[in-house]
Write a protein that holds these residues in place. Structure first.
Motif, short mmCIF file in Angstrom:
data_model
loop_
_atom_site.label_atom_id
_atom_site.label_comp_id
_atom_site.label_asym_id
_atom_site.label_seq_id
_atom_site.Cartn_x
_atom_site.Cartn_y
_atom_site.Cartn_z
N VAL A 4 0.83 -1.21 0.00
CA VAL A 4 0.00 0.00 0.00
C VAL A 4 0.86 1.26 0.00
CG1 VAL A 4 -1.66 1.33 1.35
CG2 VAL A 4 -1.92 -1.15 1.14
N ASP A 5 0.51 2.20 -0.86
CA ASP A 5 1.16 3.50 -0.87
C ASP A 5 0.57 4.31 0.30
OD1 ASP A 5 1.84 6.22 -1.34
OD2 ASP A 5 2.14 5.81 -3.47
N VAL A 6 1.32 4.40 1.37
CA VAL A 6 0.81 5.01 2.61
C VAL A 6 0.43 6.47 2.41
CG1 VAL A 6 1.36 5.57 5.00
CG2 VAL A 6 2.09 3.38 4.04
N GLU A 7 1.22 7.21 1.65
CA GLU A 7 0.93 8.63 1.45
C GLU A 7 -0.35 8.81 0.65
OE1 GLU A 7 2.39 10.98 3.13
OE2 GLU A 7 3.53 9.30 4.00
N LYS A 8 -0.58 7.95 -0.34
CA LYS A 8 -1.83 8.01 -1.10
C LYS A 8 -3.01 7.68 -0.19
CE LYS A 8 -0.34 8.95 -5.31
NZ LYS A 8 -0.75 10.16 -6.05
N LEU A 9 -2.80 6.75 0.73
CA LEU A 9 -3.86 6.39 1.67
C LEU A 9 -4.20 7.58 2.56
CD1 LEU A 9 -5.69 4.21 2.91
CD2 LEU A 9 -3.80 3.60 4.43
N ARG A 10 -3.18 8.31 3.02
CA ARG A 10 -3.44 9.49 3.84
C ARG A 10 -4.27 10.52 3.09
NH1 ARG A 10 0.06 9.10 8.24
NH2 ARG A 10 2.09 8.15 7.76
N GLU A 11 -4.00 10.65 1.80
CA GLU A 11 -4.70 11.65 0.99
C GLU A 11 -6.19 11.37 0.87
OE1 GLU A 11 -2.82 11.95 -2.79
OE2 GLU A 11 -0.83 12.43 -1.96
N VAL A 12 -6.55 10.07 0.76
CA VAL A 12 -7.96 9.75 0.50
C VAL A 12 -8.76 9.46 1.77
CG1 VAL A 12 -7.42 8.87 -1.80
CG2 VAL A 12 -7.46 7.28 0.14
N ALA A 13 -8.09 9.13 2.87
CA ALA A 13 -8.81 8.84 4.11
C ALA A 13 -9.35 10.13 4.72
CB ALA A 13 -7.89 8.14 5.11
N GLY A 14 -10.63 10.10 5.09
CA GLY A 14 -11.23 11.31 5.65
C GLY A 14 -12.58 11.04 6.28
N GLU A 15 -13.37 12.09 6.41
CA GLU A 15 -14.65 11.99 7.11
C GLU A 15 -15.68 11.14 6.36
OE1 GLU A 15 -16.09 15.87 8.00
OE2 GLU A 15 -14.62 16.21 9.60
N ASP A 16 -15.45 10.92 5.05
CA ASP A 16 -16.39 10.08 4.30
C ASP A 16 -15.92 8.63 4.21
OD1 ASP A 16 -14.22 10.41 2.66
OD2 ASP A 16 -15.36 11.13 0.91
N THR A 17 -14.83 8.29 4.90
CA THR A 17 -14.29 6.93 4.85
C THR A 17 -15.05 6.03 5.82
OG1 THR A 17 -12.07 7.70 4.26
CG2 THR A 17 -12.25 5.50 5.23
N ALA A 18 -15.67 4.98 5.27
CA ALA A 18 -16.34 3.99 6.12
C ALA A 18 -15.35 2.92 6.56
CB ALA A 18 -17.50 3.36 5.36
N GLY A 19 -14.42 2.58 5.67
CA GLY A 19 -13.47 1.55 6.05
C GLY A 19 -12.47 1.25 4.95
N LEU A 20 -11.56 0.36 5.27
CA LEU A 20 -10.54 -0.12 4.35
C LEU A 20 -10.68 -1.63 4.23
CD1 LEU A 20 -7.67 0.20 2.85
CD2 LEU A 20 -6.71 -0.39 5.09
N MET A 21 -10.59 -2.17 3.01
CA MET A 21 -10.56 -3.62 2.79
C MET A 21 -9.17 -3.99 2.32
SD MET A 21 -14.25 -4.36 0.96
CE MET A 21 -14.26 -6.13 1.34
N LEU A 22 -8.54 -4.92 3.03
CA LEU A 22 -7.14 -5.23 2.75
C LEU A 22 -6.85 -6.68 3.10
CD1 LEU A 22 -4.33 -3.85 2.04
CD2 LEU A 22 -4.01 -3.63 4.50
N THR A 23 -6.00 -7.31 2.30
CA THR A 23 -5.49 -8.63 2.67
C THR A 23 -3.99 -8.51 2.92
OG1 THR A 23 -5.32 -10.95 2.00
CG2 THR A 23 -5.08 -9.33 0.26
N ASN A 24 -3.55 -9.16 3.97
CA ASN A 24 -2.14 -9.05 4.36
C ASN A 24 -1.66 -10.39 4.90
OD1 ASN A 24 0.31 -7.60 4.80
ND2 ASN A 24 -0.17 -7.50 6.98
N PRO A 25 -0.74 -11.07 4.20
CA PRO A 25 -0.01 -10.64 3.02
C PRO A 25 -0.94 -10.44 1.81
CG PRO A 25 0.39 -12.96 3.46
CD PRO A 25 -0.33 -12.42 4.64
N ASN A 26 -0.49 -9.59 0.90
CA ASN A 26 -1.33 -9.21 -0.22
C ASN A 26 -1.23 -10.22 -1.36
OD1 ASN A 26 1.08 -8.66 -1.59
ND2 ASN A 26 0.88 -6.45 -1.43
N THR A 27 -1.85 -9.90 -2.49
CA THR A 27 -1.91 -10.85 -3.60
C THR A 27 -0.57 -11.02 -4.32
OG1 THR A 27 -2.71 -9.08 -5.05
CG2 THR A 27 -4.36 -10.49 -4.00
N LEU A 28 0.41 -10.21 -3.98
CA LEU A 28 1.77 -10.42 -4.49
C LEU A 28 2.57 -11.32 -3.56
CD1 LEU A 28 2.55 -6.77 -5.64
CD2 LEU A 28 2.37 -8.76 -7.13
N GLY A 29 1.92 -11.74 -2.47
CA GLY A 29 2.60 -12.58 -1.50
C GLY A 29 3.49 -11.82 -0.55
#
Length: 477
Positions: free
Chosen positions: A189-214
Motif C-alpha cells: 500500500v502507498d501510505v501517502e496516497k492512503l493518507r490523501e484519500v482517508a477522511g470523514e467520508d471513509t467507512a473503512g478499508l478492505m485489505l489482505t495481508n499478506p497481499n496478492t503479491l505474497g
C-alpha cells in the motif's frame, strides 16, 4: 466424452424393484406430464464406467502438484471427512430442538473460540457460504456500525489496486463507493496516497495481508491507524491467512472485522464450486450487529440467541455446518504449534521455489515472499510471443495443474504460484525441473508452446466463445 444422455439406450436399466404390493394410484390427468420424463437409460456397468471415466479426468491435489495461488489448494486430511461423516453430525436437521443437537452446537462454539484466538477477534458468525459472501457480511457490519452512530456521511470504502476482485464488488453491493489506491514501488500500500484519500467520508478499508503479491506489508500498523484516525474501520480479507496463522493475528494488526476461508486455510476441499464456508469474525464493537443464530453457553448447555441489533440472516440457519466440523478437526489435530508449523512451511516452500525459479523467470517483486509469489512473463512475451497462458497450457501437458494466471491485475503476464505447506521438497524439485524445461523450450522453440497441450483430453478450447456463449444445458436436438 459423451454425456449420460448420449450413451442412453431404450430398454437399458439397472433397477431391481420388487413387485408392487400396494394398490396402484394414478394422478389425475391435469397433474401428469404432457411428455415422458427424458431420463437416461443405462445398465449398471455403463453407469459405473461413465463415472470412472469422469474420475480419471479429474485433477486434484490427490493427482499431482496443484500450485494454484491465493486459493491454498492444500492436501485435505482424511480424518476431516471421517469426522464430518459421523451420523451425529450429518444426520441432523436444522429445525431440531436445541437439546437434541447439543454436540453440534458445541462444535460451533468451540470453533468460534479457536478462530477468535487465531484471528484476535471477539465473536464469529458461521452463516456466510464462502469468502466473497463473508466479505459482504463484513461490509454490512461496517455499514450497520456507522448507521447506529448516525454517521451517514461515511459512504466510501478504500481498496488497494492489488486486492482480490471480489472486494470492490462486495463494497458496491453493500452500498458503498469504492476508492482505489495504487500500490507503492515495493508492491504494498502507498501510505501517502492512503493518507490523501482517508477522511470523514471513509467507512473503512478492505485489505489482505499478506497481499496478492505474497508480500506482508511492513506498514500494516500505520495503515490501520490511518483509517482509525479517520473514523473508519478496517476489514481483513482472510484469503491469505495461510502463511500467518498462529504467528500474527489480524486483530493485533488493527483490523476490526475479518472473514476466513476455512474451506481453504483449514483444509476442506473446495474445488469445483464447493463446499465453502466464510465465517466472519469481529471485534466487540461489531458483535451486536452479527447475524442471527449465535451460539451461547451457560452451565454446560448451549442455546442460540440473536444479537440485539442483528442485521438479520445472510444465509439459512447456521451456514455450512459440516465444513465447520472439518475445520475444527484440522485445528484440533494440529494444535497451536502445528498451525504455526503449517504457516512457516508454507512460507518456506514458496521461498524455496521462488529462489530456484528466479534463475530462469522474472519475479514481480524483489526479496522474500510469504506463501506465494508472482512470476511476470512480460519480457518473455515481448521477445518470443510466449504468454502466461502458453506456459500454463504447457504445464498441463507435463502433468501439473497451472498456477493462477493474469492475477493480480497490476502484474503483466502474471503467474501466481503457491506450493502450500503440504508439498515435499522432492515434489517441488520435480515441478521446478518442469518449469526449467519450459524455459529452455521458450528459448529454442517458442512456437511449440502455442500448441500446448497436445495429449490432454481437452486441448485449447475457445475460451472467449465459451465465456460469451456458454452451453449450460443438454438439448436432445
Amino acid at each position: 466424452m459423451k454425456l449420460l444422455f448420449e450413451i442412453s439406450k431404450d430398454g437399458h436399466g439397472c433397477d431391481l424393484l420388487p413387485a408392487l404390493d400396494v394398490p396402484e394410484v394414478t394422478l389425475p390427468g391435469n397433474m401428469r406430464r404432457g411428455i415422458p420424463l427424458p431420463l437416461p437409460q443405462l445398465s449398471e456397468i455403463e453407469l459405473s464406467r461413465h463415472y470412472t471415466r469422469l474420475m480419471k479426468r479429474t485433477f486434484g491435489v490427490n493427482s499431482g502438484f496443484y500450485p494454484l495461488g491465493s486459493c491454498t489448494m492444500k492436501y485435505n486430511p482424511r480424518i476431516n471427512e471421517d469426522m464430518a461423516a459421523l451420523p451425529g453430525f450429518c444426520d441432523i436437521h436444522p429445525l431440531q430442538p436445541e437439546h437434541t443437537v447439543q454436540g453440534c452446537m458445541e462444535v460451533l462454539s468451540e470453533t468460534e473460540k479457536a478462530l477468535c484466538e487465531i484471528t484476535g477477534m471477539d465473536a464469529v458468525s458461521f452463516q456466510p457460504a464462502a469468502g466473497a459472501h463473508g466479505e459482504l457480511l463484513g461490509v454490512l457490519l461496517i455499514k450497520a456500525y456507522h448507521e447506529s452512530r448516525g454517521d451517514a456521511k461515511r459512504t466510501k470504502i478504500i481498496i488497494p489496486d492489488a486486492a482480490h476482485g471480489t472486494n470492490p464488488a462486495s463494497a458496491v453491493m453493500g452500498g458503498f463507493t469504492v476508492v482505489n489506491i495504487p500500490s507503492g514501488p515495493e508492491g504494498c500500500v502507498d501510505v501517502e496516497k492512503l493518507r490523501e484519500v482517508a477522511g470523514e467520508d471513509t467507512a473503512g478499508l478492505m485489505l489482505t495481508n499478506p497481499n496478492t503479491l505474497g508480500l506482508f506489508d511492513k506498514n500494516i500498523l500505520e495503515i490501520t491507524k490511518i483509517i482509525h484516525n479517520a473514523g473508519g474501520l478496517n476489514y481483513y480479507d482472510g484469503a491469505n491467512l495461510n502463511p500467518v496463522m498462529g504467528i500474527v493475528r489480524p486483530g493485533d494488526m488493527g483490523f476490526d472485522v475479518v472473514h476466513l476461508n476455512i474451506h481453504k486455510t483449514f483444509s476442506t476441499p473446495h474445488g469445483g464450486g464447493g463446499p465453502g464456508s466464510g465465517p466472519v469474525g469481529c471485534k466487540a464493537i461489531l458483535r451486536d450487529f452479527l447475524p442471527v443464530y449465535q451460539v451461547a453457553e451457560k452451565n454446560g448447555t448451549y442455546t442460540f440467541s440473536d444479537p440485539p441489533e442483528t442485521i438479520g440472516s445472510v444465509k439459512a440457519f447456521y451456514g455450512h455446518f459440516l465444513v465447520v466440523v472439518k475445520a475444527l478437526t484440522y485445528i484440533r489435530t494440529l494444535g497451536a504449534e502445528g498451525l504455526r508449523c503449517a504457516a512457516t512451511h508454507a512460507v518456506l516452500n514458496a521461498n524455496y521455489m521462488r529462489k530456484k525459479l528466479s534463475e530462469y523467470y522474472d519475479m514481480a517483486t524483489e526479496g522474500l515472499c510469504m506463501h506465494e509469489f508472482v512470476i511476470t512473463l512480460r519480457q518473455v512475451k515481448e521477445k518470443t510471443g510466449v504468454t502466461a497462458l502458453d506456459v500454463a497450457k504447457t504445464l498441463l501437458e507435463n502433468g501439473i495443474h497451472p498456477p493462477t494466471m493474469y492475477f493480480p491485475l497490476i502484474v503483466p503476464e502474471a503467474l501466481m504460484v503457491e506450493p502450500t505447506e503440504t508439498e515435499s521438497k522432492e515434489t517441488m524439485d520435480e515441478a521446478i525441473e518442469v518449469f526449467r524445461k519450459i524455459y529452455d523450450e521458450i528459448q529454442t522453440a517458442p512456437e511449440r508452446l502455442h500448441e500446448m497441450p497436445l495429449t490432454t483430453p481437452i486441448r485449447r478450447p475457445d475460451e472467449v466463445g465459451a465465456a460469451r456463449n456458454p452451453r449450460l444445458k443438454y438439448s436432445e436436438e
